[in-house]
Design an enzyme around this catalytic site. Structure first.
Site, PDB file in Angstrom:
ATOM      1  N   TYR A  13      78.438   7.879  19.731  1.00  0.00           N
ATOM      2  CA  TYR A  13      77.079   7.016  19.007  1.00  0.00           C
ATOM      3  C   TYR A  13      77.353   7.186  18.001  1.00  0.00           C
ATOM      4  CZ  TYR A  13      72.432   4.494  18.811  1.00  0.00           C
ATOM      5  OH  TYR A  13      72.165   3.940  18.226  1.00  0.00           O
ATOM      6  N   LYS A  87      73.261  16.355  25.239  1.00  0.00           N
ATOM      7  CA  LYS A  87      71.814  16.015  25.014  1.00  0.00           C
ATOM      8  C   LYS A  87      71.703  15.464  25.994  1.00  0.00           C
ATOM      9  CE  LYS A  87      73.097  11.230  23.237  1.00  0.00           C
ATOM     10  NZ  LYS A  87      72.121   9.620  24.334  1.00  0.00           N
ATOM     11  N   SER A 127      68.608  18.855  16.103  1.00  0.00           N
ATOM     12  CA  SER A 127      67.437  17.682  16.490  1.00  0.00           C
ATOM     13  C   SER A 127      65.433  17.993  16.460  1.00  0.00           C
ATOM     14  CB  SER A 127      67.707  17.714  17.748  1.00  0.00           C
ATOM     15  OG  SER A 127      66.634  16.754  18.321  1.00  0.00           O
ATOM     16  N   THR A 129      63.957  18.124  18.005  1.00  0.00           N
ATOM     17  CA  THR A 129      63.605  19.106  19.573  1.00  0.00           C
ATOM     18  C   THR A 129      63.442  20.695  19.508  1.00  0.00           C
ATOM     19  OG1 THR A 129      63.905  19.338  21.526  1.00  0.00           O
ATOM     20  CG2 THR A 129      65.870  19.659  20.023  1.00  0.00           C
ATOM     21  N   TYR A 152      68.770  22.031  26.566  1.00  0.00           N
ATOM     22  CA  TYR A 152      69.186  21.329  25.019  1.00  0.00           C
ATOM     23  C   TYR A 152      68.430  22.064  24.603  1.00  0.00           C
ATOM     24  CZ  TYR A 152      69.188  16.982  21.742  1.00  0.00           C
ATOM     25  OH  TYR A 152      68.825  17.106  20.698  1.00  0.00           O
ATOM     26  N   LYS A 156      70.336  23.493  20.483  1.00  0.00           N
ATOM     27  CA  LYS A 156      70.045  23.221  19.310  1.00  0.00           C
ATOM     28  C   LYS A 156      69.564  24.203  18.365  1.00  0.00           C
ATOM     29  CE  LYS A 156      72.163  19.414  19.110  1.00  0.00           C
ATOM     30  NZ  LYS A 156      74.017  18.650  18.942  1.00  0.00           N
ATOM     31  N   PHE A 181      65.606  12.540  14.020  1.00  0.00           N
ATOM     32  CA  PHE A 181      64.323  12.172  15.696  1.00  0.00           C
ATOM     33  C   PHE A 181      65.410  11.117  16.143  1.00  0.00           C
ATOM     34  CE2 PHE A 181      60.460  13.903  13.415  1.00  0.00           C
ATOM     35  CZ  PHE A 181      61.382  14.970  12.525  1.00  0.00           C
ATOM     36  N   ASN A 202      68.010   7.577  27.624  1.00  0.00           N
ATOM     37  CA  ASN A 202      66.855   7.672  26.587  1.00  0.00           C
ATOM     38  C   ASN A 202      66.587   5.552  26.594  1.00  0.00           C
ATOM     39  OD1 ASN A 202      69.326   9.366  24.926  1.00  0.00           O
ATOM     40  ND2 ASN A 202      67.549  10.058  24.742  1.00  0.00           N
TER      41      ASN A 202
END
Ligand code: UD1
Length: 343
Positions: A13, A87, A127, A129, A152, A156, A181, A202
């Protein structure tokens, strides 16, 4: 001569949108992907937008030998943008070893070869996150890194640490970590967009697939959070704006404008939107009624997050151009094009 940039996860993506922006700025782009969550048809989309067919190699980054062979053939790359990773937060809780294996081993293979062939610049896909449930909003890059809420998220955090350590050890290796974000939307041409394999995790792909009739109903995960309408708040950023942040980061490295060997930037709009706001804006801009229900909270969801993006604005001279309305219109345009839906 144009610079040669490797994009891992190049048919994914964010990778595919970044490829388009790079090609349009005359970079020579090399894409690798294992198609674990993307399709080869993305390459046609990139070509239709840019009139240029990017170099593509199907590559499994966890395969040490295959990665070594790839770099032996491409040792004159100027920089790498590393997107390739798993992800899905929920899946990572169920299959932690898969996540550590995939996300960390891939990164190590990539870095080993970058050092071996003296490829000096890395832009890494991190991320928000890493901030967990933040103490203060908006979130600045200096906010503390919280214990990860999922494997996950932990991959990161660990990836960031690995890269930081390497930039300390190697004078001729610099990196920029971009903490995204929530990326949403699609290329305004409608020729590339988000194309998750299987049931989307998502929010926005779930919305567009519900609107397209592929999913029966969107479940909104909780309306009893401490937010104005009770649903979670996120900072949703148009994927083309996000792609452009990678170009800004890359050029900062290439032009040696970076002040240290490893810099980090938040990439968000600086504005938060609730899940219900997203749903209602989607309905409004696309003149569609969406079938949704309120369901239980999803485990591990953070109540609210949005970015302080002033560092990226000031230092990368990057600013989001698209609105949330643009993003939700483009997301639907893409889904319709892909499914052949006429309205
Ligand atoms: C999370 C991570 C993000 C990571 C991404 C990868 C945080 C804060 N964010 O994003 O860093 O890159 O996963 O996938 O940790 N929702 C529904 N119904 C749905 C789907 C989602 O109500 O069917 C809601 C969620 O509860 C959430 C919002 O929509 O409030 C966004 O969810 P999602 O798109 O999955 O992204 P995050 O979980 O925010």
């Amino acid at each position: 001569m144009s610079k040669k940039i490797l994009i891992t996860g190049g048919t994914g993506y964010i990778g595919s949108h970044t490829a388009v922006e790079l090609i349009q700025k005359n970079y020579e782009v090399f894409l690798v992907d294992n198609f674990s969550n993307s399709h080869s048809s993305v390459l046609q989309g990139i070509k239709r937008i840019t009139q240029i067919e990017p170099h593509f190699t199907k590559l499994e980054l966890t395969d040490k030998q295959a990665v070594a062979e790839y770099f032996a053939d491409h040792h004159d790359l100027d920089a790498v943008i590393h997107f390739a990773a798993l992800k899905a937060v929920g899946e990572s809780v169920e299959k932690p070893l898969l996540y550590y294996q995939n996300n960390l081993i891939s990164l190590l293979h990539l870095l080993e070869n970058m050092i071996e062939y003296q490829i000096p610049y890395l832009v890494f896909s991190s991320s928000c996150t890493v901030y967990g449930e933040p103490d203060k909003l908006p979130i600045k890059e200096t906010a503390p890194i919280k214990p990860a809420l999922s494997p996950y998220g932990n991959t990161k955090q660990i990836s960031e640490e690995i890269i930081v350590d390497l930039t300390k050890a190697e004078d001729n290796f610099s990196a920029i970590l971009l903490r995204y974000f929530n990326p949403i939307g699609a290329h305004p041409s409608g020729l590339i967009g988000e194309l998750p394999i299987g049931i989307p995790n998502n929010l926005v792909p779930y919305i567009t697939q519900t609107a397209a009739g592929i999913r029966d109903v969107l479940r909104i995960f909780g309306d009893d959070y401490d937010t104005p309408d009770g649903t979670c708040i996120r900072d949703y950023i148009h994927v083309v704006d996000l792609a452009k942040a990678h170009i800004a980061a890359l050029e900062r490295l290439i032009n040696a404008e970076n002040e240290s060997n490893c810099e980090v930037f938040n990439i968000g709009t600086g504005r938060g939107h609730s899940v219900l706001e997203i749903v209602h804006t989607f309905e409004k801009v696309n003149h569609i009624k969406l079938n949704y229900i309120i369901d239980d909270r999803r485990e591990g969801d953070v109540e609210k997050v949005w970015a302080d993006n002033t560092k990226a604005q000031k230092i990368l001279q990057w600013k989001p151009q698209f609105t949330i309305e643009d993003a939700l219109r483009d997301a639907w345009q893409w889904e319709k094009n892909y499914r052949g839906i006429k309205t």
